[in-house]
Design a protein around this motif. Structure first.
Motif, PDB file in Angstrom:
ATOM      1  N   THR A 295       0.898  -1.012   0.033  1.00 14.02           N
ATOM      2  CA  THR A 295       0.237   0.004  -0.038  1.00 14.02           C
ATOM      3  C   THR A 295       0.693   1.209  -0.140  1.00 14.02           C
ATOM      4  O   THR A 295       1.207   1.926  -1.023  1.00 14.02           O
ATOM      5  CB  THR A 295      -0.973   0.078   1.331  1.00 14.02           C
ATOM      6  OG1 THR A 295      -0.156  -0.162   2.361  1.00 14.02           O
ATOM      7  CG2 THR A 295      -2.030  -1.084   1.073  1.00 14.02           C
TER       8      THR A 295
ATOM      9  N   GLY B  85      -9.732   1.952  -0.641  1.00 15.29           N
ATOM     10  CA  GLY B  85      -8.092   1.493  -1.082  1.00 15.29           C
ATOM     11  C   GLY B  85      -8.302   0.484  -1.905  1.00 15.29           C
ATOM     12  O   GLY B  85      -9.378   0.637  -2.664  1.00 15.29           O
TER      13      GLY B  85
ATOM     14  N   ALA C  37     -11.106   5.568  -4.001  1.00 16.89           N
ATOM     15  CA  ALA C  37     -10.039   5.793  -3.414  1.00 16.89           C
ATOM     16  C   ALA C  37      -9.245   7.127  -3.571  1.00 16.89           C
ATOM     17  O   ALA C  37      -8.772   7.781  -2.638  1.00 16.89           O
ATOM     18  CB  ALA C  37      -8.876   4.456  -3.364  1.00 16.89           C
TER      19      ALA C  37
END
Ligand code: AMP
Ligand code: MG
Length: 342
Positions: free
Chosen positions: A32, A196, A325
């Motif tokens: 991430t 996300g 996101a």
């Protein structure tokens, strides 16, 4: 304190793990963004994370585990909700964080005083190697100074954390480039607190009922409590003013071309670039949301590197798929300032 830039050889991981075992904080690559990792069960170590970031103490951290069994091995939760198990089966390891009822073992500082704990099993192999070598779950927020764009390379971490932490593991660019999706689960309902890499559409393919928390794309009202405390803070901001611009291709191009080229930059799609007469930062192709997500934080950091820039006008994405996101981060970077040309 000198900050070592480590690679991902076994001896690098072992050295980083030795800092963590001593209660230190280490820069950790994940798929991430880069995290600032410390022993999630050690109050003093976690306090060092908050200190290095300048993070408000009521903004809880995500606890990273090396494998699903770590939840029970370290006794992190009072129970694993059934929906959490289903989500973990589909999306772990990966960019999904699941909120669960915390056990007494997890210190209150890690969870920002909440009775719940956010848990994630990352896909990045080096992150999992570090967790295993450290022998404990790792609390790790994004490794940026609180408020600034999240780091997606080891150099971004170095720029923000140099002299504050003993080491950073350089695992290359983060593949997703945006922080994890955060969900809470209760009575068969999955509530999306932060979008996300795992999208609403992905969640709907596993759970029938998915609710998107209002604060994902809207400003909290006065006095409203944030279900995810991180939502209430201004975030991801460069020093220059960021402003989202909603409109068709031509309207956006005409709008930015009418701005002062010495003080303005346009964050645009590859297709727009040749029509724009002011400095540009290309976010990716219009339809390539994965590239836009991957590049987003580096693009936001670039804004401040262009001399004289006071305002960045950014094309506003649609809130579909990964676009939700990207929009969630951009709208916070812009302090909710949106110009509509429609
Ligand atoms: P970061 O550490 O920067 O990736 O941010 C972590 C995000 O997860 C923040 O937005 C937090 O508010 C959210 N979060 C962490 N733990 C919890 C929790 N127990 N309940 C709700 N949100 C949480
Ligand atoms: Mg963050």
């Amino acid at each position: 304190m000198d900050t070592l830039l480590l690679k991902t050889r076994d001896e690098d991981i072992e050295l980083a793990a030795s800092f963590i075992k001593e209660g230190g904080v280490v820069g950790m690559p994940t798929e991430t963004v880069y995290g600032l990792a410390a022993n999630a069960l050690d109050e003093r170590a976690v306090a060092r994370i908050f200190e290095a970031k300048g993070r408000p103490s009521d903004n809880p951290l995500i606890v990273h585990i090396g494998e699903f069994e770590d939840i029970e091995k370290f006794n992190l939760v009072r129970e694993i909700p059934i929906e959490a198990k289903a989500l973990a089966t589909f999306f772990w390891p990966g960019p999904l964080t699941i909120i669960m009822p915390k056990s007494e073992i997890v210190p209150s500082i890690t969870t920002g005083g909440l009775d719940t704990v956010a848990i994630r099993l990352p896909e990045n192999k080096d992150a999992r190697r570090l967790i295993k070598a450290s022998g404990c779950p790792l609390a790790a927020p994004s490794a940026n100074l609180s408020g600034s764009p999240s780091p997606t390379t080891a150099m971004h971490v170095f720029n923000d954390m140099q002299g504050k932490i003993p080491a950073i593991i350089d695992g290359g660019e983060c593949t997703v480039g945006l922080e994890s999706t955060v969900v809470s689960v209760k009575d068969g309902v999955v509530t999306l607190l932060r979008p996300g890499g795992v999208t609403v559409e992905d969640l709907q393919s596993v759970c029938e009922k998915v609710v998107v928390c209002d604060a994902v794309l809207n400003k909290l009202k006065e006095g409203e409590t944030a279900l995810s405390p991180g939502m209430k803070y201004k975030h991801y901001s460069p020093n220059a003013r960021v402003c989202l611009v909603k409109g068709e291709d031509k309207a956006f191009i005409d709008f930015v071309n009418s701005q002062d080229e010495k003080e303005t930059v346009a964050l645009c799609y590859s297709e727009d670039e040749k029509f724009i007469n002011i400095p540009t930062i290309v976010m990716g192709e219009k339809e390539d949301l994965a590239a836009q997500a991957h590049n987003l934080f580096a693009d936001l950091r670039l804004i401040d590197e262009i001399e004289g820039v006071k305002v960045a006008y950014v094309r506003c994405p649609e809130a579909n798929g990964l676009g939700m996101a990207v929009l969630n981060r951009l709208i916070r970077a812009a302090g909710f300032e949106v110009i509509s040309l429609e």
